[in-house]
Design a protein around this motif. Structure first.
Motif, PDB file in Angstrom:
ATOM      1  N   THR A 181     -19.100 -48.598 -18.276  1.00 28.06           N
ATOM      2  CA  THR A 181     -19.042 -47.879 -19.546  1.00 28.06           C
ATOM      3  C   THR A 181     -20.115 -46.804 -19.535  1.00 28.06           C
ATOM      4  OG1 THR A 181     -18.276 -49.852 -20.732  1.00 28.06           O
ATOM      5  CG2 THR A 181     -19.200 -48.082 -22.057  1.00 28.06           C
ATOM      6  N   LEU A 182     -19.775 -45.630 -19.996  1.00 28.59           N
ATOM      7  CA  LEU A 182     -20.742 -44.540 -20.158  1.00 28.59           C
ATOM      8  C   LEU A 182     -20.749 -44.110 -21.624  1.00 28.59           C
ATOM      9  CD1 LEU A 182     -20.089 -42.219 -17.056  1.00 28.59           C
ATOM     10  CD2 LEU A 182     -21.867 -43.950 -17.338  1.00 28.59           C
ATOM     11  N   LEU A 183     -21.928 -43.846 -22.151  1.00 32.07           N
ATOM     12  CA  LEU A 183     -22.083 -43.459 -23.538  1.00 32.07           C
ATOM     13  C   LEU A 183     -22.952 -42.214 -23.655  1.00 32.07           C
ATOM     14  CD1 LEU A 183     -22.936 -46.986 -25.011  1.00 32.07           C
ATOM     15  CD2 LEU A 183     -20.684 -45.902 -24.936  1.00 32.07           C
ATOM     16  N   ASP A 308      -3.453 -53.131 -13.965  1.00 27.97           N
ATOM     17  CA  ASP A 308      -3.617 -51.734 -14.378  1.00 27.97           C
ATOM     18  C   ASP A 308      -5.097 -51.368 -14.553  1.00 27.97           C
ATOM     19  OD1 ASP A 308      -0.952 -51.151 -14.390  1.00 27.97           O
ATOM     20  OD2 ASP A 308      -0.721 -51.098 -16.570  1.00 27.97           O
ATOM     21  N   LEU A 309      -5.416 -50.149 -14.145  1.00 27.11           N
ATOM     22  CA  LEU A 309      -6.722 -49.573 -14.427  1.00 27.11           C
ATOM     23  C   LEU A 309      -6.599 -48.761 -15.708  1.00 27.11           C
ATOM     24  CD1 LEU A 309      -9.668 -49.034 -13.535  1.00 27.11           C
ATOM     25  CD2 LEU A 309      -8.818 -46.956 -12.409  1.00 27.11           C
ATOM     26  N   VAL A 310      -7.345 -49.167 -16.730  1.00 27.03           N
ATOM     27  CA  VAL A 310      -7.258 -48.538 -18.044  1.00 27.03           C
ATOM     28  C   VAL A 310      -8.538 -47.755 -18.312  1.00 27.03           C
ATOM     29  CG1 VAL A 310      -7.002 -48.939 -20.518  1.00 27.03           C
ATOM     30  CG2 VAL A 310      -5.757 -50.374 -18.887  1.00 27.03           C
ATOM     31  N   LEU A 311      -8.370 -46.510 -18.714  1.00 29.24           N
ATOM     32  CA  LEU A 311      -9.496 -45.649 -19.072  1.00 29.24           C
ATOM     33  C   LEU A 311      -9.512 -45.468 -20.584  1.00 29.24           C
ATOM     34  CD1 LEU A 311     -11.802 -43.611 -18.571  1.00 29.24           C
ATOM     35  CD2 LEU A 311     -10.043 -41.877 -18.095  1.00 29.24           C
ATOM     36  N   LEU A 312     -10.560 -45.985 -21.225  1.00 28.26           N
ATOM     37  CA  LEU A 312     -10.781 -45.747 -22.647  1.00 28.26           C
ATOM     38  C   LEU A 312     -11.698 -44.554 -22.797  1.00 28.26           C
ATOM     39  CD1 LEU A 312     -11.736 -49.396 -23.783  1.00 28.26           C
ATOM     40  CD2 LEU A 312      -9.446 -48.452 -23.446  1.00 28.26           C
ATOM     41  N   ALA A 323     -16.844 -43.580 -22.681  1.00 24.17           N
ATOM     42  CA  ALA A 323     -15.684 -43.936 -21.867  1.00 24.17           C
ATOM     43  C   ALA A 323     -15.928 -45.286 -21.215  1.00 24.17           C
ATOM     44  CB  ALA A 323     -15.409 -42.866 -20.810  1.00 24.17           C
ATOM     45  N   SER A 324     -14.865 -46.003 -20.987  1.00 26.96           N
ATOM     46  CA  SER A 324     -14.969 -47.312 -20.345  1.00 26.96           C
ATOM     47  C   SER A 324     -13.781 -47.515 -19.414  1.00 26.96           C
ATOM     48  CB  SER A 324     -14.999 -48.426 -21.407  1.00 26.96           C
ATOM     49  OG  SER A 324     -15.274 -49.671 -20.836  1.00 26.96           O
ATOM     50  N   LEU A 325     -14.019 -48.155 -18.283  1.00 27.40           N
ATOM     51  CA  LEU A 325     -12.969 -48.496 -17.308  1.00 27.40           C
ATOM     52  C   LEU A 325     -12.781 -49.998 -17.286  1.00 27.40           C
ATOM     53  CD1 LEU A 325     -13.792 -46.221 -14.220  1.00 27.40           C
ATOM     54  CD2 LEU A 325     -11.720 -46.107 -15.618  1.00 27.40           C
ATOM     55  N   ILE A 326     -11.523 -50.444 -17.460  1.00 18.77           N
ATOM     56  CA  ILE A 326     -11.209 -51.863 -17.451  1.00 18.77           C
ATOM     57  C   ILE A 326     -10.044 -52.109 -16.493  1.00 18.77           C
ATOM     58  CG2 ILE A 326     -10.576 -53.881 -18.824  1.00 18.77           C
ATOM     59  CD1 ILE A 326     -11.600 -52.427 -21.296  1.00 18.77           C
TER      60      ILE A 326
END
Length: 328
Positions: A181-183, A308-312, A323-326
């Motif tokens: 996660t990056l903020l 699945d690779l999900v990008l928030l 942004a966050s990668l799950i």
């Protein structure tokens, strides 16, 4: 050695009452075509007898059930909101009582629309400190209590709702792992989106009347530019950090502010439309609840599949973004 954090359960709850664009036409100087072409929003859910706590509780119960977990197993409760039932006590504290539990860590977090992604990072840090932690994070808003129904440029945008997730430690191979996660934040343009009342800089006095400062005020054009630029940049950064590119993303799940922002971010990142999850047409902008509602609905509907690779990616008042990668 780092501890891996995993999403174990998801849930969301929205009020039953719906305001369609046609409903708004009855008391706001607007129409369906104007709203749809500018925002993509067709309806929004609006509280009637419910409070923010009710929305939080509904979403939390569903997330706990999805995680096959009892409330008493939780160690921490974090709620992202700026429209809680009251300034004190925190909505998270009152939720403990509603869930029938006590002696847990509870706190509210304020980062506007970015609040849920900020909460993900806080949960990851807590799990890294204590791998036995079991954390409920929730984004919840009753934004219709903070909109000026005479301001057609803002009142058509917002809706009410809550979304929740359960995070715990796990192994690298398990599904639901939060890769990173990056903020970020910038206070300089913060006045582009404000609610000025009740703060110490604008205290209440007995006999004061309600004014525009009691409600959301927003410079839409400036917010649009900041949102597209910031969400695109931080998404590109988090992908590059892990040696990934847009082709590696299976699902892009952006903050559901409006279709123009969602479309612009997807296009700039190079993610095809069919990989972008959208539900802003049904719920409007629910601020901190936007990402978790979309995440829970995308998983429940099968839009997000195992592996699945999900990008928030999100953006909100403050200004804040993240942004966050799950990997599900």
């Amino acid at each position: 050695m780092s501890t891996f954090s995993h999403v174990r359960g998801l849930g969301f709850h929205v009020p039953e009452r719906i305001y369609t664009n046609a409903d708004l036409e009855k008391f706001v100087d607007t129409n369906d075509e104007w709203i749809t072409t500018r925002t993509g929003i067709k309806q929004r859910h609006v509280v009637e007898d419910e409070t923010c706590l009710d929305l939080v509780y509904g979403a939390s119960v569903k997330a706990l059930a999805d995680a096959n977990m009892d409330a008493d197993e939780l160690t921490h409760v974090i709620i992202a909101t700026f429209t809680g039932d009251m300034p004190v006590p925190a909505t998270s504290c009152v939720l403990l009582e509603r869930l029938g539990i006590k002696n847990k860590v509870a706190m509210d977090l304020s980062a506007a629309c970015s609040g849920f992604v900020y909460a993900i990072e806080v949960a990851r840090a807590l799990i890294n400190l204590d791998p036995s932690a079991k954390i409920l994070i929730c984004g919840a808003e009753v934004l219709t209590s903070r909109v000026n129904w005479e301001d057609r440029s803002t009142c058509v945008l917002f809706g009410d709702g809550a979304g929740a997730a359960i995070l715990t430690a796990g192994t690298e191979e398990e599904p639901g792992r939060v890769l990173d996660t990056l903020l970020s934040a910038d206070g300089k343009p913060a006045l582009n989106l404000t609610i000025k009342d009740s703060g110490s800089a604008h205290p209440y006095r007995l006999g004061d009347t309600v004014g525009k400062e009691n409600f959301i005020e927003m410079q839409g054009r400036e917010i649009y530019k900041h949102a597209v630029r910031s969400m695109t940049a931080i998404s590109t950064e988090i992908l590059a950090k892990h040696g990934l590119c847009a082709d590696d993303v299976d699902v892009l799940l952006p903050h559901q502010a409006n279709m123009r922002i969602i479309g612009a971010v997807g296009k700039k990142l190079g993610v095809p439309e069919e990989k972008v999850f959208v539900n802003v047409d049904k719920y409007g902008n629910t601020s901190a609840a936007s990402i978790p509602i979309a995440l829970a609905e995308a998983k429940e509907s099968g839009f997000i599949k195992n592996g699945d690779l999900v990008l928030l990616t999100t953006f909100g008042g403050g200004l804040t973004w993240g942004a966050s990668l799950i990997r599900f």
